[in-house]
Design a protein around this motif. Sequence first.
Motif, PDB file in Angstrom:
ATOM      1  N   TYR A 139       0.966  -1.357  -0.206  1.00 46.53           N
ATOM      2  CA  TYR A 139      -0.202   0.256  -0.100  1.00 46.53           C
ATOM      3  C   TYR A 139       0.924   1.157   0.089  1.00 46.53           C
ATOM      4  CZ  TYR A 139      -3.212   3.745   0.914  1.00 46.53           C
ATOM      5  OH  TYR A 139      -4.004   4.250   1.521  1.00 46.53           O
ATOM      6  N   CYS A 276     -10.767   2.982  -3.306  1.00 41.04           N
ATOM      7  CA  CYS A 276     -10.810   2.224  -1.974  1.00 41.04           C
ATOM      8  C   CYS A 276     -11.881   3.444  -1.383  1.00 41.04           C
ATOM      9  CB  CYS A 276      -9.967   2.286  -0.795  1.00 41.04           C
ATOM     10  SG  CYS A 276     -10.252   2.962   0.951  1.00 41.04           S
ATOM     11  N   CYS A 279     -10.300   6.226   1.205  1.00 43.32           N
ATOM     12  CA  CYS A 279      -8.701   6.695   0.556  1.00 43.32           C
ATOM     13  C   CYS A 279      -8.390   7.119  -0.913  1.00 43.32           C
ATOM     14  CB  CYS A 279      -7.578   6.081   1.915  1.00 43.32           C
ATOM     15  SG  CYS A 279      -6.749   4.162   0.589  1.00 43.32           S
ATOM     16  N   CYS A 288      -9.760  -0.694   1.075  1.00 46.20           N
ATOM     17  CA  CYS A 288      -8.694  -1.023   1.330  1.00 46.20           C
ATOM     18  C   CYS A 288      -8.367  -1.771   2.363  1.00 46.20           C
ATOM     19  CB  CYS A 288      -7.692  -0.048   0.923  1.00 46.20           C
ATOM     20  SG  CYS A 288      -6.891   0.752   2.064  1.00 46.20           S
ATOM     21  N   CYS A 291      -7.037   0.884   5.090  1.00 49.17           N
ATOM     22  CA  CYS A 291      -7.402   1.379   5.750  1.00 49.17           C
ATOM     23  C   CYS A 291      -8.841   0.688   7.069  1.00 49.17           C
ATOM     24  CB  CYS A 291      -8.561   1.942   5.137  1.00 49.17           C
ATOM     25  SG  CYS A 291      -7.954   3.612   3.874  1.00 49.17           S
TER      26      CYS A 291
END
Length: 303
Positions: A139, A276, A279, A288, A291
């Motif tokens: 990520y 997502c 975010c 996601c 998060c």
Amino acid sequence: MKCVRCKQKAKILLKRHNAAFCNECFLYYYRNQVTKNIRKYKMFDKKDKILAVISGGKDSMALWDVLVKEGYNVVAMYINLGIGEYSNRSQKVVESFASKNNLPLIVKDIKKEFGLDIYKLSKTLKRSPCSICGSIKRYLFNKVAYDGGFSAVATGHNLDDEAATLLGNVLSWEEGYLARQAPVLPQTHPKLIKKVKPLYSLTERENLYYVLLNKIEFLHEECPHSVGARSILFKEVLNKLEEESPGTKQRFLNGFLEKGRRHFQDVSEKLELRECKTCGQVTTTEECSFCRFVKICNHQQET
Ligand code: Q46
Ligand code: ZN
């Protein structure tokens, strides 16, 4: 034993190439291999801004150094994953190389910046620390690269890593992973930055020799969670085969890239990508995992 290039006394034998090199010619061979890989797979060029993911180990330190020496526009990124003293020691190694050589470095600390704790998450979600850690790293590489306008994210994966991953994926016929195993993962979504592995054809031993010859400091210890990993067993098996038949790893990986991988291509295309809801980063679920991790850790702190 003579160097195949200059005919002086050789210092390192590369059985799989049936070639030996003196130190100087080894460095020439090494840099040449890296630039050949970059060109062959059109990874990036000198105009591109590259984010190099650096852990402090020999492979990523070799990657950082060789890309800088070849004149690429590289910014290094280090992630402190909160793995006790191992993380603190590796951060020191990376920061010291950057300051000695006056190189740009982005440091992310998952605990300080996002309140994340891979051990708490591992316990709550009943997942291994490595699977949590892997999701967080993927990520952050992508987010930092996307937000910073980078063209590619480069990692220090070597031939031993790639052949071991391939063996693991073949043994359990992981079609999705096989589809995505390549020296370049192209951009399949405007927010997913290209991932590249410029060292994919060089072995761990060659990377080690490169950092030693260049007197580059690196962290000798491995992450404590890598102990007992399946990938280590696969590496040992491949090392045995390599001993008996030099070039096995290279033939196995190259054969897959040239002849095998295309048969799995349609599997990867079936994955539905979305953004997502929290975010905006690319995910296959509504929110996601990063998060979700942040929410879990924040919630635990409040209670
Ligand atoms: S850093 Fe993270 Fe690795 Fe350590 S916790 Fe596992 S995945 S072994 S490359
Ligand atoms: Zn998110």
